[in-house]
Design a protein around this motif. Sequence first.
Motif, mmCIF file in Angstrom:
data_model
loop_
_atom_site.group_PDB
_atom_site.id
_atom_site.type_symbol
_atom_site.label_atom_id
_atom_site.label_comp_id
_atom_site.label_asym_id
_atom_site.label_seq_id
_atom_site.Cartn_x
_atom_site.Cartn_y
_atom_site.Cartn_z
ATOM 1 N N ASP A 1 0.840 -1.194 0.000
ATOM 2 C CA ASP A 1 0.000 0.000 0.000
ATOM 3 C C ASP A 1 0.882 1.253 0.000
ATOM 4 N N GLU A 2 0.432 2.270 -0.714
ATOM 5 C CA GLU A 2 1.229 3.494 -0.844
ATOM 6 C C GLU A 2 1.459 4.159 0.505
ATOM 7 N N ALA A 3 0.448 4.120 1.404
ATOM 8 C CA ALA A 3 0.618 4.721 2.726
ATOM 9 C C ALA A 3 1.700 4.003 3.519
ATOM 10 N N VAL A 4 1.787 2.667 3.384
ATOM 11 C CA VAL A 4 2.817 1.898 4.098
ATOM 12 C C VAL A 4 4.201 2.257 3.561
ATOM 13 N N VAL A 5 4.328 2.353 2.242
ATOM 14 C CA VAL A 5 5.629 2.669 1.647
ATOM 15 C C VAL A 5 6.091 4.063 2.086
ATOM 16 N N ARG A 6 5.197 5.030 2.078
ATOM 17 C CA ARG A 6 5.581 6.391 2.481
ATOM 18 C C ARG A 6 5.929 6.439 3.966
ATOM 19 N N ALA A 7 5.185 5.710 4.803
ATOM 20 C CA ALA A 7 5.514 5.692 6.230
ATOM 21 C C ALA A 7 6.877 5.066 6.472
#
Length: 529
Positions: free
Chosen positions: A230-236
Amino acid sequence: MSDLITESPVSNQPDWTVSELSGALKRTVEDAFGHVRVRGEISGYRGPHSSGHAYFSLKDTNARLDAVVWKTSFSRLKLKPEEGLEVVAIGRITTFPGKSSYQIVIEQLEYAGAGAIMAMLEERKRRLAAEGLFAPERKRRPPFLPRVIGVVTSPTGAVIRDILHRLSDRFPRRVLVWPVRVQGDTCGPEVAAAIRGFNALEPGGPIPRPDVLIVARGGGSLEDLLGFSDEAVVRAAAESAIPLISAVGHETDVTLIDFAADVRAPTPTAAAEMAVPVRGELLAAIQAGGARLSATMARAGERRRADLRSLARLLPSADTLLAVPRQRLDLAAGRLPRALKANAAAHRLQLTRAEGRLSPHRLTQLVAGRRERFTLVAGRLDAALRANANAHRERIHRARERFEGQHARLDPAWRRLLAERGRRLDAIGKLMGALSYRGVLARGFALVRAADGQPLRSAAAIASGQGLDIEFADGHVGAVAGERGPDAPPPTATRPPSPPSKRATRGRGAKAETKTLPNPPAQPTLFDD
């Protein structure tokens, strides 16, 4: 010649209005295609509209189908729309009379097989890599021996037990576990919230801040591991200030968090091995280093003692060093008595000469002269002090008189100034009341604003479906602009507007909105080895 009168033929077929025909077509299409599954590629998606609805198209090589996701359904979608993503859309076919077109109202989206998932992941990987989230210079080395280790995983799976067991065997450390779901729709948001939650802990706070993070999960299918891409996981993971080790799936499983993490481990057990060294090996290395250090220090001490003995043999004896100074001291001691006698005789002569100049009569004259000069200076100083005091007393008297005069004039001037300012303030208040647009609203008019608060001055500036804010004299009402034909007459106000209904109305009516607060993140569980 008689006039020929022609009559138009009479038909038994009834006449349809445009609205009646559009309604009949709408009912026919909805009855025939009440619930369908359509496979295609998302095209023209630009994110949700300001109203919360999403508009785009589904296409294949030969056709194109308009699609809409209402605001209430968009928040419940497990798979959010993305440009170019191949999906299976589940919903119902309906018509839009305003454009004489048909469209699908989507209620659910699914991936169109593993190929669509891989294409989506490749496109997301390319986009995030272009932002620099996977750059090698962003990655940091985990600490050699962390005090606290944070683990983001399921608290009930075998992964956390394997990690704790491996840490206990190698080097027991304090472990903080942030429980999350490791698959499903909420996996990605929960993992991203856990990573940011660990980074938000204050150093030295009641809950210790980890020195390294491990995001772990066992093996699974491509769909099971999708939450870790998920994009949110990668950015975090890329924004994490704490070094992060990714241990998702087996060695052959690849997720996007592996590219953003500082270190990728093939398995959760390998992640535990990367986090801490082996305690026994570390102790053995320390003992070996201590033994080498002791032997080195002993050899260095012995070598320096040998050097000192060699240098000591080259130094001259004490008698040799003190022979010349001792001879000089003996010569000086022989000359000292004669020099002392000569010095005493010279000082005695100087004292005799000074005694002749300091007779009692001479001293009396000097004291009398000094006393006379002191008396004259004291008289002049006293006179100067009296004159200075009188001058200061006169200046103080004149200043007091000026102050009393100014104080007497101050009170009337202050009262006149306050009265003048009060009259100006009343005039300005009346002018503001006369020029305020709220006076116009009180006479029954209304002010129409766009969703960003800018006033709208003409109907041509309003688009169909645009969110509006209508201000009356007694409050605000939200509304959505409907379509109006170019020949339709402008609406006329026949009665004051009634308060908006609690239920959402169609067309230009106000729409009620509800907001759901997100669930608070789970609290971390503490494990001590």
